[in-house]
Design an enzyme around this catalytic site. Sequence first.
Site, PDB file in Angstrom:
ATOM      1  NE  ARG A  44      -2.417   1.489   3.549  1.00 34.94           N
ATOM      2  CZ  ARG A  44      -3.092   1.313   4.682  1.00 34.94           C
ATOM      3  NH1 ARG A  44      -4.281   0.772   4.660  1.00 34.94           N
ATOM      4  NH2 ARG A  44      -2.559   1.657   5.822  1.00 34.94           N
ATOM      5  CE  LYS A 142      -7.056   2.870   5.512  1.00 36.97           C
ATOM      6  NZ  LYS A 142      -8.248   2.092   5.165  1.00 36.97           N
ATOM      7  N   GLY A 176      -5.533  -1.151  14.226  1.00 34.12           N
ATOM      8  CA  GLY A 176      -5.022  -1.071  15.594  1.00 34.12           C
ATOM      9  C   GLY A 176      -4.616  -2.414  16.170  1.00 34.12           C
ATOM     10  CB  CYS A 441     -16.876  -2.965  46.012  1.00 34.06           C
ATOM     11  SG  CYS A 441     -17.193  -1.386  45.246  1.00 34.06           S
TER      12      CYS A 441
HETATM   13  C1  LIG Z   1     -11.077  -4.937  46.746  1.00 34.32           C
HETATM   14  O1  LIG Z   1     -11.927  -4.661  45.677  1.00 34.32           O
HETATM   15  C2  LIG Z   1     -13.113  -4.045  46.006  1.00 34.32           C
HETATM   16  C3  LIG Z   1     -13.943  -4.053  44.790  1.00 34.32           C
HETATM   17  O2  LIG Z   1     -13.335  -3.450  43.737  1.00 34.32           O
HETATM   18  C4  LIG Z   1     -12.787  -2.698  46.566  1.00 34.32           C
HETATM   19  O3  LIG Z   1     -13.935  -1.967  46.841  1.00 34.32           O
HETATM   20  C5  LIG Z   1     -11.941  -2.863  47.798  1.00 34.32           C
HETATM   21  O4  LIG Z   1     -11.520  -1.643  48.276  1.00 34.32           O
HETATM   22  C6  LIG Z   1     -10.746  -3.753  47.573  1.00 34.32           C
HETATM   23  N1  LIG Z   1     -10.219  -4.183  48.831  1.00 34.32           N
HETATM   24  C7  LIG Z   1      -9.012  -4.582  49.063  1.00 34.32           C
HETATM   25  C8  LIG Z   1      -8.669  -4.964  50.422  1.00 34.32           C
HETATM   26  O5  LIG Z   1      -8.174  -4.631  48.215  1.00 34.32           O
END
Ligand SMILES: *[C@@H]1O[C@H](CO)[C@@H](O)[C@H](O)[C@H]1NC(C)=O
Length: 519
Positions: A44, A142, A176, A441
Amino acid sequence: MAPSVVDYSLYLVTDSTPAILGDKDLVAVVKAAVEGGATIVQYRDKNSDTAELVQVAKQLHQVTKPAGIPLLINDRVDVALAAGVEGVHVGQDDLDLKTARNLLGPDAIIGVTANNLEEALEAARDGADYLGIGTVYATPTKENTKSIIGTAGVQQILNELDAQGHSDVKTVAIGGINAGNARRIMYQCASPQKQLDGVAVVSAIMASDDPNQAAHNLQDLISRPPPFASSASKQQLSRDDLIAKVPSIIARMASKKPLCHNMTNLVVQNFAANVALAIGSSPIMSNNGLEAGDLAALGGSLVVNMGTTTPEIRSNHLKALEAYNAVGGPVLLDPVGAGATQQRREGVKALMAGAYFDVIKGNEGEIRTVAGAQGVKQHGVDSGASQLNLEDRIRLVKGMAAREWNIVLMTGSTDVISDGERTLNISNGHKYLGEITGSGCTLGTTIASVMAVEREDKLLAAVAGILMYEIAAERAGVREDVRGPGTFVPAFIDELYQIRQESVSGDGKWIEAAKVEIA
Ligand SMILES: *[C@@H]1O[C@H](CO)[C@@H](O)[C@H](O)[C@H]1NC(C)=O
Ligand SMILES: *[C@@H]1O[C@H](CO)[C@@H](O)[C@H](O)[C@H]1NC(C)=O
């Protein structure tokens, strides 16, 4: 050369611009790449005049022909004819396929760029030998990238090609692609019916100081499934057989004490650490991408939480993800508040483009954002009112898991979880989980910890984590000493610990509380 014998696996597109080629010699770079493992070459060059194009094409042909590798010319049928090479590649703005075919004859290899489904189907109908499908990801080579379609867009095109009777047209993804993502792209673009035949790369080879090694490395990467690919076929277990396996998996986790590496959210660290300890995993907090390689080697799992996110945090996340993906360490994405701000929407896009996630866990709005649903408005990071009925939630979760080749968990009063084939709904849990910080979490932490020890069946691992977590909450919620969210937290941690101890001692009766149905 009959197109049926062409190997499209590592398709090199040349680039003579100084920004990419530097002061290297084009022919020498192609020669090294072919020796390293490139299987087809497209010349190309949008700038040189015709005489020069023909001359360079002839030189390149002296490299490719003895190696038994086809040389195609970008756009210029006249140059292909003059140099006597195997074919051409035409873009959407170039000469049309039928005219090119008339000029070059039935044996020439003719490929077409397809940016979308319509273009792909048209080219396949008109007899293209192969399609260059993309743009997968943004690329420096590109400037005019009309549309970035990601692996999901490529997969959709592959699906439709198959569905409309074009399963034999060859396909390569372009845009990419480099050593960091080639293997994942091959894996995630595939639909169960049709896989890519290869990847097209430009700067990953042309800009390399060692094109031979670059090609060799790429060929090696795409020839094997990625380490995070599920090896086991998705076992069609009955609900009861699936559930029966859970307590022993929890016991296994408690004996192995896997590392759960968190990149996260400073809001609920202490609580999350306590949960991790209670369930029997070892928490480690590190937001430093540079040490992720060492941590990934320890055999644990990674939780990426978008609760607090900045471009700098994101680049650390991507470094860590690369390290875990490279060894197949389980990774869970918790796209907290994914749709809430422009920053976060961009963050989700960048993470999805940059890594593979074994599990994506979120509430309805978050999962819809990740799935690319338009118009999802999220206020703050709470789960908000549900907009989809159960049937639609199941369809979304299942479709997204199939598309990403992973596990998707949509949390709610009924959780929906799928690996693309098997879909379950789970209705355990307690309302106090919604009244404390960090419950979403810490569910992520729990699932990721289980995944570190159960790698064969990712769905089973995730279900085990959810059930341990939600059943512990139920047990805590009904305790007499629990009078509200404040007293709930320590009781919840105690119950997680209890469930772990019961599992370790071989007492799996707690699982009888599971409210799980096959959806
Ligand atoms: C672990 O992961 C959770 C969820 O993401 C987070 O909220 C938390 O602070 C973490 N805790 C530790 C001890 O790493
Ligand atoms: C779980 O899914 C099944 C099948 O779709 C459905 O009949 C059932 O009502 C669901 N359970 C809950 C609690 O939503």
